[in-house]
Design an enzyme around this catalytic site. Structure first.
Site, PDB file in Angstrom:
ATOM      1  N   ASP A   1      69.997  49.841  26.505  1.00 28.89           N
ATOM      2  CA  ASP A   1      71.398  49.436  26.623  1.00 28.89           C
ATOM      3  C   ASP A   1      71.707  48.369  25.580  1.00 28.89           C
ATOM      4  OD1 ASP A   1      73.972  49.536  28.015  1.00 28.89           O
ATOM      5  OD2 ASP A   1      73.516  47.481  28.642  1.00 28.89           O
TER       6      ASP A   1
ATOM      7  N   HIS B   1      75.527  48.596  25.519  1.00 29.86           N
ATOM      8  CA  HIS B   1      75.659  47.302  26.206  1.00 29.86           C
ATOM      9  C   HIS B   1      76.682  47.375  27.345  1.00 29.86           C
ATOM     10  CE1 HIS B   1      74.584  42.891  25.297  1.00 29.86           C
ATOM     11  NE2 HIS B   1      74.914  42.987  26.560  1.00 29.86           N
TER      12      HIS B   1
ATOM     13  N   ARG C   1      67.791  42.254  25.840  1.00 25.05           N
ATOM     14  CA  ARG C   1      68.300  41.921  24.503  1.00 25.05           C
ATOM     15  C   ARG C   1      67.569  42.809  23.497  1.00 25.05           C
ATOM     16  NH1 ARG C   1      72.134  40.297  26.384  1.00 25.05           N
ATOM     17  NH2 ARG C   1      73.113  38.252  26.349  1.00 25.05           N
TER      18      ARG C   1
ATOM     19  N   GLU D   1      72.865  45.519  17.156  1.00 26.93           N
ATOM     20  CA  GLU D   1      74.047  46.115  17.796  1.00 26.93           C
ATOM     21  C   GLU D   1      75.370  45.505  17.344  1.00 26.93           C
ATOM     22  OE1 GLU D   1      72.805  45.150  21.917  1.00 26.93           O
ATOM     23  OE2 GLU D   1      74.677  44.062  22.103  1.00 26.93           O
TER      24      GLU D   1
HETATM   25  P1  NAD Z   1      67.233  35.117  34.640  1.00 22.71           P
HETATM   26  O1  NAD Z   1      67.269  33.869  33.825  1.00 22.71           O
HETATM   27  O2  NAD Z   1      67.641  35.076  36.061  1.00 22.71           O
HETATM   28  O3  NAD Z   1      65.755  35.782  34.558  1.00 22.71           O
HETATM   29  C1  NAD Z   1      64.992  35.844  33.397  1.00 22.71           C
HETATM   30  C2  NAD Z   1      63.524  35.785  33.817  1.00 22.71           C
HETATM   31  O4  NAD Z   1      62.716  35.965  32.654  1.00 22.71           O
HETATM   32  C3  NAD Z   1      63.137  34.430  34.440  1.00 22.71           C
HETATM   33  O5  NAD Z   1      62.476  34.633  35.671  1.00 22.71           O
HETATM   34  C4  NAD Z   1      62.192  33.820  33.398  1.00 22.71           C
HETATM   35  O6  NAD Z   1      61.178  33.010  33.959  1.00 22.71           O
HETATM   36  C5  NAD Z   1      61.630  35.075  32.753  1.00 22.71           C
HETATM   37  N1  NAD Z   1      61.033  34.809  31.434  1.00 22.71           N
HETATM   38  C6  NAD Z   1      61.474  33.985  30.463  1.00 22.71           C
HETATM   39  N2  NAD Z   1      60.632  33.986  29.426  1.00 22.71           N
HETATM   40  C7  NAD Z   1      59.642  34.853  29.746  1.00 22.71           C
HETATM   41  C8  NAD Z   1      58.458  35.272  29.073  1.00 22.71           C
HETATM   42  N3  NAD Z   1      58.139  34.802  27.859  1.00 22.71           N
HETATM   43  N4  NAD Z   1      57.656  36.144  29.710  1.00 22.71           N
HETATM   44  C9  NAD Z   1      57.951  36.607  30.944  1.00 22.71           C
HETATM   45  N5  NAD Z   1      59.070  36.250  31.624  1.00 22.71           N
HETATM   46  C10 NAD Z   1      59.890  35.383  31.034  1.00 22.71           C
HETATM   47  O7  NAD Z   1      68.137  36.151  33.835  1.00 22.71           O
HETATM   48  P2  NAD Z   1      68.822  37.487  34.368  1.00 22.71           P
HETATM   49  O8  NAD Z   1      70.185  37.165  34.866  1.00 22.71           O
HETATM   50  O9  NAD Z   1      67.863  38.214  35.238  1.00 22.71           O
HETATM   51  O10 NAD Z   1      69.028  38.270  32.992  1.00 22.71           O
HETATM   52  C11 NAD Z   1      67.909  38.743  32.242  1.00 22.71           C
HETATM   53  C12 NAD Z   1      68.399  39.174  30.885  1.00 22.71           C
HETATM   54  O11 NAD Z   1      69.278  40.302  31.018  1.00 22.71           O
HETATM   55  C13 NAD Z   1      69.289  38.137  30.159  1.00 22.71           C
HETATM   56  O12 NAD Z   1      68.487  37.237  29.434  1.00 22.71           O
HETATM   57  C14 NAD Z   1      70.146  38.954  29.261  1.00 22.71           C
HETATM   58  O13 NAD Z   1      69.510  39.024  28.007  1.00 22.71           O
HETATM   59  C15 NAD Z   1      70.144  40.344  29.887  1.00 22.71           C
HETATM   60  N6  NAD Z   1      71.478  40.781  30.332  1.00 22.71           N
HETATM   61  C16 NAD Z   1      71.941  41.984  29.877  1.00 22.71           C
HETATM   62  C17 NAD Z   1      73.179  42.450  30.270  1.00 22.71           C
HETATM   63  C18 NAD Z   1      73.711  43.784  29.804  1.00 22.71           C
HETATM   64  O14 NAD Z   1      74.908  44.081  30.029  1.00 22.71           O
HETATM   65  N7  NAD Z   1      72.903  44.620  29.188  1.00 22.71           N
HETATM   66  C19 NAD Z   1      73.984  41.678  31.141  1.00 22.71           C
HETATM   67  C20 NAD Z   1      73.457  40.460  31.605  1.00 22.71           C
HETATM   68  C21 NAD Z   1      72.206  40.022  31.203  1.00 22.71           C
END
Ligand code: NAD
Length: 341
Positions: free
Chosen positions: A268, A305, A244, A273
């Site tokens: 990305d 994105h 994000r 954005e």
């Molecule tokens: P997920 O929920 O499976 O994993 C997120 C991880 O971050 C978890 O293990 C959680 O414990 C950890 N976390 C939370 N707070 C934290 C902190 N303060 N310090 C350290 N770790 C922390 O999510 P995911 O499916 O792996 O997705 C991750 C991120 O990717 C999403 O939150 C989203 O913002 C982003 N995303 C981007 C796109 C894109 O097209 N660019 C698409 C999907 C997701």
């Protein structure tokens, strides 16, 4: 059926649609099953009226689904909002609950899509493929300025080891990198199996040659990459953010790029954005001076994105969205783990 017999098929108003949304949603739908009303504009207080006559709507990340909008949707008979994404920070769930509007999302579509795009960004940035591509097309076959570094033997820091971060970490191990990870809920068994080492966030910042962000945006991670944390990092560090935009304080990042403390950045996602990414603004004036500045650095790579943007992810988003709309129309239980209220 929820709808009168006279009404042959449910009317679904779909906001913020691009050609690919229409394509995948219609492909996931049986012939004559839904009456799709596709709108290319976003949902907000001014465009809510376009759902008149629809029993359900579908929205994306930048649509506004606040109390006012929900009131207007409920008054016109809309009973369901199907999000075509995982995040739901744009929806007032409390208001939806009070107004008895069902809200669903697609919690996971393809972590592989996002992880693989992360790797594409890392390799492109490090080996300067974005510059080489343009040069060669201009018949400039010089290699000056295109030196990269071996990933093998270097240290990568993966911040957030959820669905996406784990896949990235495992691929980076495959390159022969030492991989450090940081997460509020570390999975030590997975780490041990894959030769990955959990450390605290500051150690990760200090020791990594490459840092890739995969944690969600929360009050704890908001601008976690800032002047102070950037200063902890190794000179020449490469930063990657596909998570994000608000994880990074853009002004601090620009300063660190100007001083050459940061060696390269691949993004990305971007703090501001909304209204820029996903749109064709060629021929327009870019009013965001920070994004404009970022785009001038030869060692900054920006994609808009698109990490999720694969055939498999779009198919899954369409499958889950259509299945929930179908079940809603037939008054059947909705798919597990997709219902927000
Ligand atoms: P997920 O929920 O499976 O994993 C997120 C991880 O971050 C978890 O293990 C959680 O414990 C950890 N976390 C939370 N707070 C934290 C902190 N303060 N310090 C350290 N770790 C922390 O999510 P995911 O499916 O792996 O997705 C991750 C991120 O990717 C999403 O939150 C989203 O913002 C982003 N995303 C981007 C796109 C894109 O097209 N660019 C698409 C999907 C997701």
């Amino acid at each position: 059926m929820l709808f009168s017999e006279a009404m042959a098929k449910p009317i679904i108003a779909v906001y913020d649609t691009k050609p690919y949304d229409r394509d995948y949603l219609t492909r996931a739908t049986g012939a004559e099953e839904m009456d799709w009303h596709f709108h290319d504009f976003r949902l907000d207080r001014e465009t809510a009226f376009a759902a008149t006559g629809a029993q359900a709507i579908s929205v994306f990340v930048n649509d506004v689904v606040d109390r006012e909008v929900l009131k207007s949707l409920a008054a016109s008979g809309v009973g369901m909002v199907a999000l075509r994404c995982a995040g739901f920070n744009n929806v007032d769930l409390e208001a939806a609950k009070q107004l008895k509007v069902t809200v669903t999302r697609v919690p996971s579509y393809s972590p592989h899509a996002v992880a693989e795009h992360t790797i594409a960004l890392i390799l492109t940035l490090n080996r300067k493929i974005h510059r080489a591509f343009n040069r060669v097309r201009e018949l400039n076959f010089s290699l000056n300025g295109l030196v990269g570094f071996d990933l093998y033997g270097k240290t990568a820091g993966v911040f957030g080891t959820g669905k996406i971060g784990r896949i990235v970490a495992e691929i980076l191990r495959g390159f022969g990198m030492r991989v450090l990870a940081s997460d509020v809920y570390p999975d030590r068994e997975w780490a041990a199996q894959n030769g990955i080492e959990y450390v605290d966030a500051r150690t990760l910042a200090r020791e990594s040659d490459l840092i890739t962000l995969h944690a969600p945006l929360t009050p704890q991670t908001d601008r976690i990459i800032n002047e102070e944390t950037l200063a902890l990092m190794k000179p020449g560090v490469v930063l990657v953010n596909v998570s994000r935009g608000r994880l990074i304080h853009t002004v601090a990042l620009i300063q660190a790029l100007k001083s050459r403390h940061v060696g390269g950045v691949a993004l990305d996602v971007y703090e501001e954005e909304e209204g820029i990414f996903f749109e064709d603004l060629s021929g327009n004036i870019l009013h965001d001076d920070e994004l404009a500045r970022l785009l001038t650095f030869p060692n900054v790579l920006v994609t808009a994105h698109q990490a999720f943007f694969t055939h498999e992810a779009l198919s899954e988003i369409a499958r889950v969205t259509v299945e929930n709309l179908r079940r809603f129309a037939n008054r059947e239980p909705l798919l597990e783990q997709t219902v927000l209220c």
